[in-house]
Scaffold this motif. Structure first.
Motif, PDB file in Angstrom:
ATOM      1  N   VAL A 108       0.853  -1.191   0.000  1.00 24.46           N
ATOM      2  CA  VAL A 108       0.000   0.000   0.000  1.00 24.46           C
ATOM      3  C   VAL A 108       0.889   1.241   0.000  1.00 24.46           C
ATOM      4  N   ASN A 109       0.629   2.112  -0.949  1.00 23.05           N
ATOM      5  CA  ASN A 109       1.350   3.378  -1.031  1.00 23.05           C
ATOM      6  C   ASN A 109       0.581   4.397  -0.184  1.00 23.05           C
ATOM      7  N   THR A 110       1.112   4.676   1.010  1.00 20.51           N
ATOM      8  CA  THR A 110       0.375   5.523   1.966  1.00 20.51           C
ATOM      9  C   THR A 110       0.924   6.944   2.029  1.00 20.51           C
ATOM     10  N   GLN A 111       1.622   7.369   0.969  1.00 22.95           N
ATOM     11  CA  GLN A 111       2.283   8.674   1.047  1.00 22.95           C
ATOM     12  C   GLN A 111       1.315   9.826   1.321  1.00 22.95           C
ATOM     13  N   HIS A 112       0.037   9.660   0.956  1.00 22.16           N
ATOM     14  CA  HIS A 112      -0.918  10.743   1.186  1.00 22.16           C
ATOM     15  C   HIS A 112      -1.771  10.504   2.433  1.00 22.16           C
ATOM     16  N   LEU A 113      -1.397   9.544   3.264  1.00 17.28           N
ATOM     17  CA  LEU A 113      -2.137   9.265   4.498  1.00 17.28           C
ATOM     18  C   LEU A 113      -1.271   9.612   5.709  1.00 17.28           C
ATOM     19  N   SER A 114      -1.940  10.003   6.797  1.00 13.20           N
ATOM     20  CA  SER A 114      -1.227  10.217   8.062  1.00 13.20           C
ATOM     21  C   SER A 114      -0.728   8.861   8.567  1.00 13.20           C
ATOM     22  N   GLU A 115       0.161   8.904   9.537  1.00 14.75           N
ATOM     23  CA  GLU A 115       0.692   7.670  10.123  1.00 14.75           C
ATOM     24  C   GLU A 115      -0.455   6.791  10.652  1.00 14.75           C
ATOM     25  N   ASP A 116      -1.375   7.394  11.372  1.00 12.76           N
ATOM     26  CA  ASP A 116      -2.500   6.630  11.931  1.00 12.76           C
ATOM     27  C   ASP A 116      -3.389   6.056  10.840  1.00 12.76           C
ATOM     28  N   ASP A 117      -3.716   6.909   9.868  1.00 14.94           N
ATOM     29  CA  ASP A 117      -4.582   6.442   8.781  1.00 14.94           C
ATOM     30  C   ASP A 117      -3.910   5.314   7.995  1.00 14.94           C
ATOM     31  N   ALA A 118      -2.609   5.452   7.807  1.00 15.90           N
ATOM     32  CA  ALA A 118      -1.875   4.435   7.062  1.00 15.90           C
ATOM     33  C   ALA A 118      -1.954   3.093   7.790  1.00 15.90           C
ATOM     34  N   ARG A 119      -1.669   3.118   9.092  1.00 13.46           N
ATOM     35  CA  ARG A 119      -1.724   1.870   9.874  1.00 13.46           C
ATOM     36  C   ARG A 119      -3.120   1.263   9.824  1.00 13.46           C
ATOM     37  N   ALA A 120      -4.135   2.121   9.974  1.00 12.82           N
ATOM     38  CA  ALA A 120      -5.518   1.618   9.972  1.00 12.82           C
ATOM     39  C   ALA A 120      -5.855   0.996   8.618  1.00 12.82           C
ATOM     40  N   TYR A 121      -5.466   1.689   7.546  1.00 14.10           N
ATOM     41  CA  TYR A 121      -5.785   1.182   6.200  1.00 14.10           C
ATOM     42  C   TYR A 121      -5.097  -0.162   5.950  1.00 14.10           C
ATOM     43  N   ILE A 122      -3.840  -0.245   6.358  1.00 13.15           N
ATOM     44  CA  ILE A 122      -3.088  -1.482   6.140  1.00 13.15           C
ATOM     45  C   ILE A 122      -3.685  -2.628   6.968  1.00 13.15           C
ATOM     46  N   GLY A 123      -4.093  -2.304   8.188  1.00 13.49           N
ATOM     47  CA  GLY A 123      -4.717  -3.326   9.029  1.00 13.49           C
ATOM     48  C   GLY A 123      -6.013  -3.860   8.420  1.00 13.49           C
ATOM     49  N   GLU A 124      -6.844  -2.930   7.951  1.00 13.96           N
ATOM     50  CA  GLU A 124      -8.097  -3.344   7.299  1.00 13.96           C
ATOM     51  C   GLU A 124      -7.840  -4.184   6.056  1.00 13.96           C
ATOM     52  N   THR A 125      -6.842  -3.761   5.292  1.00  8.00           N
ATOM     53  CA  THR A 125      -6.508  -4.489   4.066  1.00  8.00           C
ATOM     54  C   THR A 125      -6.104  -5.923   4.395  1.00  8.00           C
ATOM     55  N   GLU A 126      -5.287  -6.086   5.429  1.00 10.64           N
ATOM     56  CA  GLU A 126      -4.868  -7.444   5.825  1.00 10.64           C
ATOM     57  C   GLU A 126      -6.072  -8.288   6.207  1.00 10.64           C
ATOM     58  N   LYS A 127      -7.009  -7.658   6.933  1.00  8.73           N
ATOM     59  CA  LYS A 127      -8.189  -8.393   7.392  1.00  8.73           C
ATOM     60  C   LYS A 127      -9.074  -8.763   6.200  1.00  8.73           C
ATOM     61  N   ASN A 128      -9.323  -7.769   5.322  1.00 11.04           N
ATOM     62  CA  ASN A 128     -10.255  -8.005   4.207  1.00 11.04           C
ATOM     63  C   ASN A 128      -9.723  -9.008   3.193  1.00 11.04           C
TER      64      ASN A 128
END
Lengths: 333, 333
Positions: B290-310
């Motif tokens: 996941v390219n999270t360059q436009h996300l905050s640190e928190d948002d990036a972690r949350a997005y990556i976590g959701e992606t792993e789950k989904n």
């Protein structure tokens, strides 16, 4: 323009499929196919008069068309003597091979000295754009196959004939050398630089009248690892409203790829439609074209009947039965 | 070989993505990136010293690398004066644009007169074969994206670094100009003639040791209508054992295609894996980048976590977090 009629050069074709350029000309522009010239061992036969160069020249032929393809698209050494003699007899040469007549020093020099034309129909002559993906007017149908050389060009040419007979405005859009040799225009897609493939198909099939159909010749197959990228560029550049699935049911394996199993029409539908809907969300599968040349009449009818039942789509062999069913399916969209 | 270090020319880049050639050099071979030269209106910044030509020359730079791409790949008129002056100052030029430095009469003549080298890294210098689809030894992983420019090259370069640190034999295989400028070799895939695309990737990733990984740089996207054919040629020529799915979650639409919606990682998995299994039936999806360059640190972690789950797959941002998770996933195969 290429001078007609043609003498079709079949060379030492390893099988009938290798001579599909000549077959296409003979089937769709028979008035151009004055005779054929075959080398020892040639496994193809157009069922027209065998002629040597002088006989064909005397009968009125003016261009020797290289009607055969070999793997890699080079000018075989066994062909060279014939091509030289053809130029000396008076013929122009026309070719769709990857390796160009005009890049062959011996042939280029001889043609220049004698004042003959060398037509390389595979050379892109246009600076194609990069595809923009903007929705276009008019309707487009694309033939996609489970394998290479299953009848995609034939299907579109037969559809053109049938739709025109029914007063439906339709234009065959050539994307390969045979189609270009037959119709005099098109995109030599397999010679286009990768980045411009989809754009070249947008260029070939621009905005048109709302009731006009472009019948886009397919290339390769999504399941053929050598050429699948070309196929996907056609699907996305063509932005088709409808797909026709094409299949030849007797292949032992993918053409030229021993060990690669031919996929089913169901597999093709499942993969091709979602990809087509990326470019045109309204795209549908309009019907199936079965190439039954290696089946008996009874087996062909049975196979087509089963296909219609299994896929829930109109199916026919356009070469054997005409393309009426497919033309009706498109007209009903 | 291209003389180092470089002065990176960012021109009038319309956004940071347009300068991804320069960014790649700066990130992966920082020792080559001595300074940057920007024109008025340039929207990119490598965070290195701004230098004019003379300053960079005096500091030791020997090649001006065109580190910016524009749509269509031509040499912009606003760049021409800089390129001319660079040659006069003493620099060689290096470019990955479609339109070649060596085909530009003014630049070619000036370079010849002054004895400078023009490096067009995008020009194919090999007669690639047609793909044969024969199973190869060694292991290969390919990065595929939901869109263009989502971090496929970064993912593979980060994986190379991580795997080598873990003593896993691994080679980044460049398929675009940036990768070639960084590593000095590769296939300029988007400039390859259509029929030879898949074959060029077979050539790039031949038989290797059973435990060696080729990390194949992806190009385009199966969902990007301009370049999807290039992507499919990579999938089928690369014959990957594993795919890494790449995604940038903040895109408003497909890059360069307003009106074309970005698809999900789930969509990509569903389309890419069956196509990859045509070339290698054992191919699996190893993980998500996941390219999270436009996300905050928190948002990036949350997005990556959701992606792993989904998706039920390991996910990370290799640039922000390192590629450890992906390297582990590959090692476990």
């Amino acid at each position: 323009m290429i001078k007609t009629p043609y003498l079709l050069f079949l060379g030492d074709a390893v099988d009938p499929l290798a001579a599909k350029v000549a077959q296409g000309i003979k089937d769709w522009r028979p008035e151009y196919a004055l005779g054929q010239l075959r080398l020892p061992g040639c496994k193809a036969d157009m069922g027209i008069a065998d002629m040597d160069l002088q006989q064909a020249w005397d009968a009125g032929a003016r261009t020797l068309v290289i009607g055969v393809a070999n793997r890699g698209g080079y000018i075989s050494e066994s062909w060279r003597a014939v091509l030289r003699e053809a130029l000396e007899t008076g013929f122009d040469l026309a070719s769709g091979l990857h390796n160009l007549l005009q890049d062959d020093p011996e042939l280029a020099q001889l043609a220049a000295r004698l004042g003959r034309d060398l037509h390389d129909v595979r050379v892109p002559s246009v600076a194609y754009p990069i595809a923009g993906g903007i929705p276009r007017k008019g309707k487009r149908v694309l033939a996609v196959g489970t394998d290479c050389s299953v009848g995609k060009m034939y299907t579109c040419l037969a559809l053109e004939k049938e739709m025109r007979a029914r007063q439906i405005p339709a234009s065959f859009r050539a994307t390969g050398q045979t189609g270009i040799l037959i119709t005099g225009g098109g995109v030599p897609l397999d010679a286009v630089v990768a980045d411009f493939m989809a754009g070249s198909i947008e260029w070939l099939t621009p905005d048109n009248d709302p009731d006009h159909w472009d019948l886009i010749e397919g290339q390769g197959s999504l399941f053929h690892v050598s050429y699948s990228g070309v196929t996907l560029a056609l699907i996305h550049g063509g932005q088709p409203d409808a797909l026709i699935l094409c299949h030849e049911p007797t292949r032992p394996h993918m053409r030229g790829l021993p060990g690669h199993q031919v996929r089913t029409l169901e597999d093709l539908a499942q993969v091709a439609l979602p990809l087509a809907q990326v470019a045109n969300p309204d795209c549908v599968i309009a019907g199936v074209s079965v190439n039954t040349q290696h089946l008996s009449e009874d087996d062909a009818r049975a196979y087509i009947g089963e296909t219609e039942k299994n896929l829930g789509l109109p199916a026919c062999d356009p070469f054997r039965q005409g393309a009426g069913k497919l033309a009706e399916a498109l007209a009903a969209l």
